[in-house]
Write a protein that holds these residues in place. Sequence first.
Motif, mmCIF file in Angstrom:
data_model
loop_
_atom_site.group_PDB
_atom_site.id
_atom_site.type_symbol
_atom_site.label_atom_id
_atom_site.label_comp_id
_atom_site.label_asym_id
_atom_site.label_seq_id
_atom_site.Cartn_x
_atom_site.Cartn_y
_atom_site.Cartn_z
ATOM 1 N N ALA A 80 0.799 -1.398 0.048
ATOM 2 C CA ALA A 80 0.040 -0.097 0.005
ATOM 3 C C ALA A 80 0.842 1.206 -0.056
ATOM 4 N N GLY A 81 1.725 1.399 0.622
ATOM 5 C CA GLY A 81 2.978 2.503 0.664
ATOM 6 C C GLY A 81 3.521 2.628 -0.571
ATOM 7 N N PHE A 82 3.905 1.552 -1.092
ATOM 8 C CA PHE A 82 4.675 1.625 -2.403
ATOM 9 C C PHE A 82 3.768 2.175 -3.532
ATOM 10 N N GLN A 83 2.477 1.695 -3.316
ATOM 11 C CA GLN A 83 1.388 2.365 -4.315
ATOM 12 C C GLN A 83 1.294 3.790 -4.279
ATOM 13 N N ARG A 84 1.285 4.257 -2.835
ATOM 14 C CA ARG A 84 1.128 5.792 -2.528
ATOM 15 C C ARG A 84 2.326 6.457 -3.059
ATOM 16 N N ALA A 85 3.610 5.907 -2.946
ATOM 17 C CA ALA A 85 4.627 6.469 -3.430
ATOM 18 C C ALA A 85 4.635 6.633 -5.108
ATOM 19 N N LEU A 86 4.140 5.675 -5.679
ATOM 20 C CA LEU A 86 3.840 5.597 -7.164
ATOM 21 C C LEU A 86 2.902 6.775 -7.566
ATOM 22 N N ASP A 87 1.929 6.789 -6.847
ATOM 23 C CA ASP A 87 0.626 7.786 -7.104
ATOM 24 C C ASP A 87 1.277 9.249 -6.868
ATOM 25 N N MET A 88 1.999 9.490 -5.795
ATOM 26 C CA MET A 88 2.514 10.587 -5.668
ATOM 27 C C MET A 88 3.511 11.000 -6.509
ATOM 28 N N LEU A 89 4.449 10.245 -7.287
ATOM 29 C CA LEU A 89 5.159 10.508 -8.287
ATOM 30 C C LEU A 89 4.346 11.090 -9.632
ATOM 31 N N GLU A 90 3.197 10.093 -9.777
ATOM 32 C CA GLU A 90 2.521 10.664 -10.985
ATOM 33 C C GLU A 90 1.857 11.888 -10.559
ATOM 34 N N ASN A 91 1.219 12.045 -9.582
ATOM 35 C CA ASN A 91 0.567 13.483 -9.169
ATOM 36 C C ASN A 91 1.389 14.620 -9.499
#
Length: 320
Positions: A80-91
Amino acid sequence: MKTIGVLTSGGDAPGMNAAIRAVVRSAIYNKIQVYGIRRGYEGLLEGDIEEMEVSSVSDIIQRGGTMLRTARSEEFMEPAGFQRALDMLENFGINGLVVIGGDGSLRGGLELSKAGIKVMGLPGTIDNDLAYTEFSIGFDTAVNTVLSAISNIRDTSSSHGRCTVVEVMGRNCGDIALYSGLAGGAEYILTPEEEVDITAICKKIIQGKNRGKLHSLVIRAEGVALGSSELADMIECRTGLETRVVVLGYTQRGGSPTARDRILASRMGYRAVELLLSDSSSRAIGIKGAEIIDIDLMEALEMKRVWNGSIMDLADILSI
Ligand code: F6P
């Protein structure tokens, strides 16, 4: 490549600031937008991210620590944390990332690269334990910090006719002990890569004492199984010399980086941005001889360290 990010992660190392400065300024020079991500992967998944300007990195080249701060993130290791990191990069529209840190940090970068982010790994650790590069950012400063401590210890050790066991950092790697021991003229260097021979250590110390040496220095890397106090007790018992222990600890992680670390960090930071601008895949930046090198990130992290026994042999010969 229009937007990149830079973060520092894991244990800090002198020279990380010089590396951040190089990444930020090289990016801006090449008209790329650059974000500073605070507190490593922890800050990434929390969105603790700020755009950097030329002046954001003014007056930091000479400073130890890291202006972006650092952390070791448990959450980033979870899906879940890893996905949040990916989402932030995308944002933030970040599609290229420079990770400055040790083995664990670069492994985090490797995972991101598997998810499609172009990652450049810079070796930022005092331990010098990354196999793919001869030297990491921070190692030279740490060795010089140990050297300065050794020369102070030598004074008082001589006055009292004592032996001193100096414990240095390095995790499972003996390089800080090895290089500072050679440069500081230690009687004996103990590293995790070699067996401890207590008879040989005591023989060397007695030999020195018999030829009129007033002090003895034993450098012990923290990763050696035999503890510093245990070792000191054994030396005192077998040689009759009063023996003290000095643990240098975090003094080795701080302080103004040496010229060598600043130059290494500047060259590596620049190369990272150059690679992000090119079509290359994720890479690890290192140094071999006088050349800055880059190799595939996964390949770099799979490499096994080769212990430099010849330096140990040299230290041994020169400390007879
Ligand atoms: O990796 C750098 C290092 O300073 C090691 O030499 C040491 O074993 C470790 O970090 C200490 O870690 P922490 O900052 O978590 O105490």
